[in-house]
Design a protein around this motif. Sequence first.
Motif, PDB file in Angstrom:
ATOM      1  N   TYR A  75       0.830  -1.209   0.000  1.00 47.30           N
ATOM      2  CA  TYR A  75       0.000   0.000   0.000  1.00 47.30           C
ATOM      3  C   TYR A  75       0.868   1.264   0.000  1.00 47.30           C
ATOM      4  O   TYR A  75       0.597   2.216  -0.733  1.00 47.30           O
ATOM      5  CB  TYR A  75      -0.918  -0.040   1.229  1.00 47.30           C
ATOM      6  CG  TYR A  75      -1.911   1.098   1.320  1.00 47.30           C
ATOM      7  CD1 TYR A  75      -2.834   1.326   0.322  1.00 47.30           C
ATOM      8  CD2 TYR A  75      -1.941   1.931   2.445  1.00 47.30           C
ATOM      9  CE1 TYR A  75      -3.758   2.367   0.407  1.00 47.30           C
ATOM     10  CE2 TYR A  75      -2.858   2.959   2.547  1.00 47.30           C
ATOM     11  CZ  TYR A  75      -3.756   3.179   1.531  1.00 47.30           C
ATOM     12  OH  TYR A  75      -4.662   4.201   1.625  1.00 47.30           O
ATOM     13  N   ILE A  79       0.800   4.135  -2.979  1.00 48.32           N
ATOM     14  CA  ILE A  79       0.361   5.541  -2.809  1.00 48.32           C
ATOM     15  C   ILE A  79       1.200   6.504  -3.663  1.00 48.32           C
ATOM     16  O   ILE A  79       0.647   7.155  -4.559  1.00 48.32           O
ATOM     17  CB  ILE A  79       0.378   5.970  -1.315  1.00 48.32           C
ATOM     18  CG1 ILE A  79      -0.681   5.184  -0.530  1.00 48.32           C
ATOM     19  CG2 ILE A  79       0.094   7.463  -1.183  1.00 48.32           C
ATOM     20  CD1 ILE A  79      -0.624   5.395   0.972  1.00 48.32           C
ATOM     21  N   ILE A 141      -5.826   3.914  -7.042  1.00 51.37           N
ATOM     22  CA  ILE A 141      -5.392   5.217  -6.505  1.00 51.37           C
ATOM     23  C   ILE A 141      -5.131   6.173  -7.677  1.00 51.37           C
ATOM     24  O   ILE A 141      -5.562   7.326  -7.668  1.00 51.37           O
ATOM     25  CB  ILE A 141      -4.121   5.052  -5.627  1.00 51.37           C
ATOM     26  CG1 ILE A 141      -4.456   4.240  -4.359  1.00 51.37           C
ATOM     27  CG2 ILE A 141      -3.534   6.407  -5.239  1.00 51.37           C
ATOM     28  CD1 ILE A 141      -3.259   3.837  -3.525  1.00 51.37           C
ATOM     29  N   THR A 145      -7.151   9.652  -8.490  1.00 51.73           N
ATOM     30  CA  THR A 145      -6.340  10.871  -8.427  1.00 51.73           C
ATOM     31  C   THR A 145      -6.389  11.622  -9.759  1.00 51.73           C
ATOM     32  O   THR A 145      -6.563  12.839  -9.793  1.00 51.73           O
ATOM     33  CB  THR A 145      -4.878  10.528  -8.068  1.00 51.73           C
ATOM     34  OG1 THR A 145      -4.886   9.756  -6.874  1.00 51.73           O
ATOM     35  CG2 THR A 145      -4.040  11.765  -7.852  1.00 51.73           C
ATOM     36  N   PHE A 184      -8.231  11.011  -1.766  1.00 49.53           N
ATOM     37  CA  PHE A 184      -8.593  10.214  -0.590  1.00 49.53           C
ATOM     38  C   PHE A 184      -9.601   9.109  -0.926  1.00 49.53           C
ATOM     39  O   PHE A 184      -9.559   8.045  -0.305  1.00 49.53           O
ATOM     40  CB  PHE A 184      -9.099  11.114   0.539  1.00 49.53           C
ATOM     41  CG  PHE A 184      -7.977  11.600   1.403  1.00 49.53           C
ATOM     42  CD1 PHE A 184      -7.379  10.770   2.332  1.00 49.53           C
ATOM     43  CD2 PHE A 184      -7.471  12.879   1.250  1.00 49.53           C
ATOM     44  CE1 PHE A 184      -6.310  11.193   3.110  1.00 49.53           C
ATOM     45  CE2 PHE A 184      -6.410  13.324   2.023  1.00 49.53           C
ATOM     46  CZ  PHE A 184      -5.822  12.481   2.956  1.00 49.53           C
ATOM     47  N   LEU A 187      -7.372   6.504  -2.083  1.00 49.00           N
ATOM     48  CA  LEU A 187      -6.600   5.918  -0.977  1.00 49.00           C
ATOM     49  C   LEU A 187      -7.470   4.956  -0.160  1.00 49.00           C
ATOM     50  O   LEU A 187      -7.010   3.909   0.277  1.00 49.00           O
ATOM     51  CB  LEU A 187      -6.030   7.010  -0.071  1.00 49.00           C
ATOM     52  CG  LEU A 187      -4.953   7.916  -0.684  1.00 49.00           C
ATOM     53  CD1 LEU A 187      -4.449   8.912   0.343  1.00 49.00           C
ATOM     54  CD2 LEU A 187      -3.795   7.095  -1.220  1.00 49.00           C
ATOM     55  N   CYS A 191      -7.039   0.817   0.263  1.00 49.25           N
ATOM     56  CA  CYS A 191      -6.967  -0.017   1.479  1.00 49.25           C
ATOM     57  C   CYS A 191      -7.694  -1.339   1.249  1.00 49.25           C
ATOM     58  O   CYS A 191      -7.190  -2.417   1.570  1.00 49.25           O
ATOM     59  CB  CYS A 191      -7.671   0.667   2.658  1.00 49.25           C
ATOM     60  SG  CYS A 191      -6.956   2.193   3.153  1.00 49.25           S
ATOM     61  N   VAL A 244      -7.254   6.052   7.242  1.00 47.84           N
ATOM     62  CA  VAL A 244      -7.181   6.964   6.089  1.00 47.84           C
ATOM     63  C   VAL A 244      -8.332   7.967   6.142  1.00 47.84           C
ATOM     64  O   VAL A 244      -8.148   9.159   5.868  1.00 47.84           O
ATOM     65  CB  VAL A 244      -7.189   6.163   4.760  1.00 47.84           C
ATOM     66  CG1 VAL A 244      -7.204   7.108   3.563  1.00 47.84           C
ATOM     67  CG2 VAL A 244      -5.975   5.263   4.672  1.00 47.84           C
ATOM     68  N   GLU A 248      -8.149  11.968   6.251  1.00 47.45           N
ATOM     69  CA  GLU A 248      -8.913  12.773   5.275  1.00 47.45           C
ATOM     70  C   GLU A 248      -9.684  13.894   5.983  1.00 47.45           C
ATOM     71  O   GLU A 248      -9.682  15.040   5.531  1.00 47.45           O
ATOM     72  CB  GLU A 248      -9.881  11.872   4.510  1.00 47.45           C
ATOM     73  CG  GLU A 248     -10.681  12.637   3.456  1.00 47.45           C
ATOM     74  CD  GLU A 248     -11.756  11.800   2.796  1.00 47.45           C
ATOM     75  OE1 GLU A 248     -12.124  10.748   3.360  1.00 47.45           O
ATOM     76  OE2 GLU A 248     -12.233  12.215   1.732  1.00 47.45           O
TER      77      GLU A 248
END
Lengths: 256, 255
Positions: A75, A79, A141, A145, A184, A187, A191, A244, A248
């Motif tokens: 993880y 990221i 991710i 993003t 987020f 993210l 997870c 997370v 956030e």
Amino acid sequence: MKRQKKKTIKLANVLAPLIFLAAIIGLLEIYVAVSGIDARILPAPHVIFGKLFNRFGRDLSRDFFYTLKVILTGYCIAIPGGIGLAAICSQSKLLSKAITPVIILMICIPMLTVVPILVLRMGLVIQVRIIAVVLQALPVICLNTLSGFRKVESSKIELFRSVGASRWQIFTKLIFPNAMPQVFTGLKLGCIFSTIAAMGADLAAGNSGLGTKISAYSGSLMTDMAYATIIVVALIGIILFMVVAEIEKKIVVWIK
Amino acid sequence: MSFKNICKVFDKGNDEIVVLDDISFFVREKEYLCIMGPSGCGKSTLLKIAGGIEAPTLGTIEWKGTEYKNGIPKQQLKNFGFVFQQHNLLEWRTVYKNLHLNLEIFNLKGEEWEKRIMEMLKLVGLEAYPNIYPHELSGGMRQRTGIARALVHNPDILLMDQPFGALDAITRKTLSYEMLNLWKKTQKTMLMITNSVEEALLVSQRIIIMNKQGKIVYEIDNTIPVEARNESIGSNEEFIKLRKKLDGIVHDIQK
């Protein structure tokens, strides 16, 4: 008055899922007791929790830490990888269009099918599982993003142009912070995807890890232990997600 | 500052749309100039060209004795402050940090600049809210923050694109008076786009009117004395006369 109301809402937000979970466990307990279903197929929740508390330290802790290490390492690589790839893609529409289908393809591929191929090349090493986690978490991710990087109001770009900002300044002071809600989202999904990928890797390349344990316990009809292990896996995913989500809340303060 | 033969053409597929057609005018130092015109006449584009956000297709801008062909260059933008129609604040920055943005981009460091942020907030009546996020402010307060941000790097000229257009009537009127006071206090050159005749007559010294074809068709000197520009301006004879004249012009160019 306002603070009191806020506190009550906060408490309700914590209690609501706990009460819902307790209700499901309670119903399951009643169903198992009333139906008389074989404990090897569906053990009562109190038996599963009992096994979890009594045998976690002895039977599961080693594999727990192994899987946790795989998930966290993968993880943590995914990221910067995902955000970095999105940052590169966002610089060119053509590049973004070229890479997006590959990213979606990567999200769709189950790691259970990729890990045996990786094992053939690399052997039964922990790196194979970490790669599996990275391959699963990084695209999700990246995709989220990238979507955030693209959603910039033209008036905000004009604001930065009006002060003569450079491309780097526009990226660091506008595009990146503006994309934080989507980052987020990626993210948090990362997870979940990391946990699923680690389980897939365990099942396909099993010599250690919680996924291997689930497979072994199911094979020897120790269903209560298999469920106890599943709970541990779920807890890893949930706790990671919650950590997370808390970060956030501290960072994305402008969205209520 | 003067604009000479400014044209702006946008490509739309195979068509070319002429937004500004041979615009020439000047802005005197410390003058408050208003630009009016119907929707789509290119007044916002003109202001974006003046603020270096866009470059003209043809024509030149003269600024401080230098003629610029491709719009105002980056290194000159420190002399301009831009106020947008929507506040255009960054939601993730507090009021203070929103003002700080201009200092960061212009690389203006030091205690005097940090102090200037608070001075500008005081000027617009927001000195009590430096650590508040934009979503916690009212529409008027957000617009005031936008004005303070445009002033924080001490520009020579303030460009405002319908700064009160998105506000309710009461807040709009209050901010118009505040803007007039701000101009009196700071003595900055102001170039403002507005769609309100009353607003233009209250604040400006000169009014330029554009038609739908993107041409300047009228230029009117606002002869209302500055002392008479207060709550009772509505009963001022000069105001009544100019309003009647402007209403007629605005009505004519809409045809």
